[in-house]
Each structure stands twice: as C-alpha cells, then as structure tokens.
Design a protein around this motif. Structure first.
Motif, mmCIF file in Angstrom:
data_model
loop_
_atom_site.group_PDB
_atom_site.id
_atom_site.type_symbol
_atom_site.label_atom_id
_atom_site.label_comp_id
_atom_site.label_asym_id
_atom_site.label_seq_id
_atom_site.Cartn_x
_atom_site.Cartn_y
_atom_site.Cartn_z
ATOM 1 N N PHE A 1 0.828 -1.208 0.000
ATOM 2 C CA PHE A 1 0.000 0.000 0.000
ATOM 3 C C PHE A 1 0.863 1.259 0.000
ATOM 4 C CE2 PHE A 1 -2.783 -3.256 1.785
ATOM 5 C CZ PHE A 1 -3.893 -3.108 0.971
ATOM 6 N N HIS A 2 1.989 1.208 0.697
ATOM 7 C CA HIS A 2 2.912 2.343 0.704
ATOM 8 C C HIS A 2 3.375 2.664 -0.710
ATOM 9 C CE1 HIS A 2 6.446 4.757 2.129
ATOM 10 N NE2 HIS A 2 6.969 4.263 1.015
ATOM 11 N N GLU A 3 3.809 1.635 -1.412
ATOM 12 C CA GLU A 3 4.382 1.853 -2.740
ATOM 13 C C GLU A 3 3.311 2.043 -3.816
ATOM 14 O OE1 GLU A 3 7.358 2.417 -3.432
ATOM 15 O OE2 GLU A 3 8.567 1.635 -1.798
ATOM 16 N N ALA A 4 2.340 1.145 -3.861
ATOM 17 C CA ALA A 4 1.386 1.140 -4.959
ATOM 18 C C ALA A 4 0.260 2.144 -4.774
ATOM 19 C CB ALA A 4 0.802 -0.264 -5.132
ATOM 20 N N VAL A 5 0.048 2.627 -3.544
ATOM 21 C CA VAL A 5 -1.040 3.564 -3.269
ATOM 22 C C VAL A 5 -0.513 4.882 -2.696
ATOM 23 C CG1 VAL A 5 -3.194 3.939 -2.013
ATOM 24 C CG2 VAL A 5 -2.627 1.653 -2.866
ATOM 25 N N GLY A 6 0.281 4.802 -1.618
ATOM 26 C CA GLY A 6 0.717 5.994 -0.897
ATOM 27 C C GLY A 6 1.445 7.004 -1.755
ATOM 28 N N HIS A 7 2.425 6.558 -2.537
ATOM 29 C CA HIS A 7 3.180 7.496 -3.374
ATOM 30 C C HIS A 7 2.266 8.175 -4.390
ATOM 31 C CE1 HIS A 7 7.270 7.267 -2.031
ATOM 32 N NE2 HIS A 7 7.274 5.955 -2.055
ATOM 33 N N GLY A 8 1.311 7.431 -4.901
ATOM 34 C CA GLY A 8 0.402 8.008 -5.871
ATOM 35 C C GLY A 8 -0.531 9.048 -5.286
ATOM 36 N N LEU A 9 -0.602 9.135 -3.952
ATOM 37 C CA LEU A 9 -1.466 10.104 -3.285
ATOM 38 C C LEU A 9 -0.694 11.310 -2.757
ATOM 39 C CD1 LEU A 9 -3.860 7.700 -1.340
ATOM 40 C CD2 LEU A 9 -4.248 8.861 -3.509
ATOM 41 N N GLU A 10 0.603 11.405 -3.076
ATOM 42 C CA GLU A 10 1.401 12.553 -2.660
ATOM 43 C C GLU A 10 1.112 13.749 -3.568
ATOM 44 O OE1 GLU A 10 5.075 10.070 -0.627
ATOM 45 O OE2 GLU A 10 5.166 10.570 -2.760
ATOM 46 N N GLY A 11 0.965 14.913 -2.935
ATOM 47 C CA GLY A 11 0.437 16.090 -3.603
ATOM 48 C C GLY A 11 1.157 16.525 -4.860
ATOM 49 N N ASP A 12 2.481 16.370 -4.916
ATOM 50 C CA ASP A 12 3.197 16.820 -6.112
ATOM 51 C C ASP A 12 2.844 15.969 -7.327
ATOM 52 O OD1 ASP A 12 4.449 14.704 -4.835
ATOM 53 O OD2 ASP A 12 6.482 15.482 -5.074
ATOM 54 N N PHE A 13 2.701 14.657 -7.133
ATOM 55 C CA PHE A 13 2.299 13.796 -8.247
ATOM 56 C C PHE A 13 0.862 14.091 -8.680
ATOM 57 C CE2 PHE A 13 5.471 10.792 -6.199
ATOM 58 C CZ PHE A 13 6.466 11.050 -7.123
#
Length: 483
Positions: free
Chosen positions: A263-275
C-alpha cells in the motif's frame, strides 16, 4: 514559548529565536509570497558485528540551515553549514534576490499559536548510553542466534542510534516550531547452511525509542532483541526447506505488518500532492471516486507513539496529523506539503518532509497503513482452495503513473484446501494498485505495524517511515515464479 537556546543546537552559537524572526522579516520586506528557515543538527552512531567480532564503529555529525522563499510560484533555495547570523543574513538576502521583486502575496499569515504534541522520547541514546552497553547488545544478538540451531554459521548485526534536532521558522506563522527526533534500529542477517546449501534470514526493528527499550520492550513475551534474533534464524531455516514458487493467477493472502509496503508503494506514493498536482499519478482527478474495495480504509498517521515514521511536526513546522486517504474504498484526500497544498487550494496535511537542511521539503508519507476489518486470519486462510500466503517482502518497484507494481517475497507459503502446506521461494507479485485494492475480499482483525526498519526514497531523499496492515485476501493476483 520555551527558550530554544536552552534545548537546541543554538546553545553553542550566539543565536536565538529573535534572530530567526529578524531573518523572516528580511523575507517579508522583500515581498516574498512565502519563506521559511530550517535548522537541523543530526548525530548518528553505528556499530557493526560480523562473525562474533565488532568490525566497525562510526560516528557522524552534521548541522546546517536551509533557507527557502516562494515568489510568483517560483522557488529559490540555499543552504549552509555555517550557523552565524552574519552568514545567514547574507544567505537570506541572496535567496530573496534570486527571484523577481513583484509578488502576488499568495500565502496568508497564520496568527494562531500551537503547542506541539509529543509522540516519542527526547532522550539522546548516543550520549546517554555507553559504547560497552551497545556492544553488549550486538554480542547478545549473536549469542541468541547461534543457540537456535547448529546450522547457523554466521551472524551479521548492526546497531544504529540517531539524534536529530530541528527548528523551523516561516513567514506564515508568528511562532517557531521545534522538534527532537531520536531513532534506534537493529538489523540482523543470519546465514544458515545444510548440505552445502546456504540461505539468509533478515530481521530487526526499531523506532523512536530509548536504548533501554531494546531489552525492556517485548514482542510475544520476548525482549525485542531476543525476538528479532530468533526471527532471523527462523526465516533462514524456512528458506532452506522452501520449494520453487509456481507461476500463474492465484488468490493471495498478505500477512499482517510489513506486507503493508504494498500500500505504501502502490497507493501511498500516488497520493502525494506533487504527483497529483502534476497529474502524473493514477489517482489524479479521482477524489470522491471508488478506488478500492469498500473493506479498505487507508490512513497516513504521523502521531503513532514511538513509531519509526512518526513526527511531532513536519519539516515545515506543521503539526503531525492523522489523515484518512481512502475511506471504505472512496478516495478522500491527498498528502500535502505547504507549497503543493496552496497551489491546489488545499491545506497542508503535515507531510512536508526533507532528508536534511540541504534539501527542499516535498510531500512524503509517515506511517501508512490499512485499518483492520472483522475477519480472523485463520478464516482468511481457510477460504483459499489454492493460493499463496505472502508474509514478507524483500523489494519491489512501482510505476506511479500506471500504478503497476512488482514485489519480490522473502517469505511465502503455498496454501491448499485452506491449509498452509509448505514454504516457497522465488515468488513475485505483479499487479496494479487500484485493481488489487478493488479485489480485496477479506480484511483481518489483526492489524500490526512493521518492526521499524522502513526507509522511503523519493527525489534522492531518504526518510524513515512505517507501514502496516492486517491480514488480507486478494481474490486474484499474478504470481511470477517457476512453473
């Protein structure tokens, strides 16, 4: 406000909080939209044991200041390791002159004063505890591991203690934020051999702990270091008897704790504001939409007590928060620092983080985990006729834009007729974040966080994080292996 000079890195410089406000006033006089000053002092001590011998001991120290301004949506940044007022005045003036004089004044003054909450100790284990005590811990780990099985031929262990102090001042606040961040972790690698076949087992953990916690805190009624040493041996011995993984489409059960890295890799990073702002994430423009099974609620929580990814404040001075990202399968929010939040007309979520004073803050996770459900672990396994039970992962890759991921397991088992029958090796999980979340059909009641070794890399910056989840069932997932 407490006097910073009594407790922070300024105690060896002729420098105080009034000087910070003086520098911030220079920024305001230059009509910047926003500016901040980040002071950091960091110590790190590392001890390494290999084959019963303390092979290496190192001490690292660094301190400095990062100065940033934002004007007309452009950023100017400079850093220095010379904490002298005259030098910082020159740096501030230089940073302010890098951008055009005209300003939109887009950031508003925050007149509220907040007192920080404290979610972990402020003890400096580097200074408080002797070298002899730290070496004793490593020798104890070696002794415990070797006693577990005659097939143990080598033990490699590392003990790391860190102590970090930060002070943050910004033009949108009339107060100065400060934090003390201790960090301790132990890593263990055990090598076993049987019939000329060698395998490795890895374990360890840590967090924002006191050094004494290593021999006082317990997991499953055992001291932390005892449990971690035995776990490393157990995992290595499991690998000795493991069969090659099959390949194909299988139901997959992910164990509690560290498998939350998915979830950290496949979901969390995709929810970071810059992306999200740049629309390079698969989750862009999906607020309010269903992106997961209604059994899934995922949060990022920097307020967990003693946890490795916890922070009292982020690296922009914003208080740490409990952020619900996905609730019952519906996308609710993103992880934001100040800059990206403003550009998206949102608020910072307390996730502006940086590796050091020499880096700009960017949106980052803290402790990211899936909330527990109602199913028992035993019932989840019983529901699988033939599938894979993945307990630990050794690494993985994710494409933020597509959400596609690949994860390699370090401990996994074959399930048949609702029973775990034998360990397998070489299993690789292949899928897409949203597809996997939508195919979660059972969520366990056994939530736990990882043991405390997580490091997250982004844009060349590494920060400590934690992940967690209960046991879950994914209906179908591609497994790469050897048929």
């Amino acid at each position: 406000m407490k006097n910073i000079k009594k407790n922070f890195l300024f105690n060896k410089y002729d420098f105080n909080e009034n000087d910070i406000f003086f520098l911030l006033n220079i920024m305001s006089d230059s009509q910047v939209d926003f500016g901040d000053i980040y002071f950091q002092s960091k110590q790190q001590e590392v001890w390494i044991l290999d084959n019963k011998i303390i092979k290496k001991g190192t001490y690292f120290f660094d301190e400095g200041v990062g100065i940033r301004i934002v004007k007309n949506f452009s950023t100017s940044f400079s850093y220095t390791n010379s904490i002298k007022l005259e030098n910082l005045i020159n740096c501030t003036n230089s940073v302010c002159s890098m951008l055009p004089s005209k300003s939109n004044r887009i950031f508003k003054k925050n007149l509220s004063i907040k007192n920080n909450s404290y979610f972990y100790t402020n003890i400096n284990s580097i200074k408080k505890y002797s070298v002899e005590k730290k070496i004793y811990i490593l020798n104890t780990i070696d002794c415990i591991a070797r006693k577990q099985d005659v097939r143990v031929i080598d033990v490699y262990a590392t003990l790391t203690c860190e102590y970090e102090e930060i002070v943050v001042g910004s033009t949108d606040n009339d107060f100065i934020s400060k934090d003390i961040r201790p960090l301790i972790n132990v890593t263990i690698c055990v090598i076993v051999e049987q019939n000329s076949n060698r395998e490795k087992g890895y374990s360890g953990g840590g967090g924002r702990l006191k050094f004494d916690d290593l021999i006082k805190k317990k997991i499953n009624s055992e001291k932390l270091i005892d449990f971690w040493a035995k776990e490393a041996v157990r995992i290595a011995l499991v690998a000795l008897s493991a069969k090659l993984s099959p390949a194909g489409l299988f139901p997959v059960v992910l164990g509690s704790g560290w498998p939350g890295i998915v979830f950290h890799e496949a979901v969390g990073h995709g929810l970071e504001g810059d992306f999200i702002r740049k629309e390079t994430s698969i989750f862009s423009k999906k607020i309010g939409q269903e992106v997961a099974s209604n059994l899934c609620t995922i949060v990022d929580d920097g307020t967990l007590i003693d946890c490795r990814g916890s922070i009292n404040i982020d690296d922009e001075g914003t208080s740490s928060q409990y952020n619900i990202l996905i609730k019952n399968g519906i996308l609710k929010s993103f992880l934001q620092d100040k800059l990206n939040a403003h550009l998206m007309h949102q608020k910072s979520t307390g996730n502006g983080r940086r590796e050091s004073y020499a880096c700009l803050p960017i949106p980052r996770m803290t402790n990211t985990y899936l909330l527990p459900g109602i199913d028992k672990r035993e019932d989840i396994i019983l529901s699988v006729e033939e599938g894979i039970y993945a307990v630990n992962f050794s690494g993985g890759q994710v494409d933020i834009t597509s959400g596609n991921f690949v994860f390699s397991t370090s401990e996994a088992y074959m399930i048949k007729n609702g029973k775990i029958i034998y360990p397998i090796k070489g299993a690789t999980l292949i899928g897409s974040g949203i597809d996997v979340m939508k195919s979660i059909s059972m969520v366990g009641n056994d939530l736990c966080m990882d043991s405390g070794l997580g490091i997250c890399g982004k844009d060349g910056q590494n920060v400590p994080v934690s992940v967690g989840q209960p046991t879950i069932k994914i209906n179908k997932l591609t497994i790469g292996g050897i048929s």
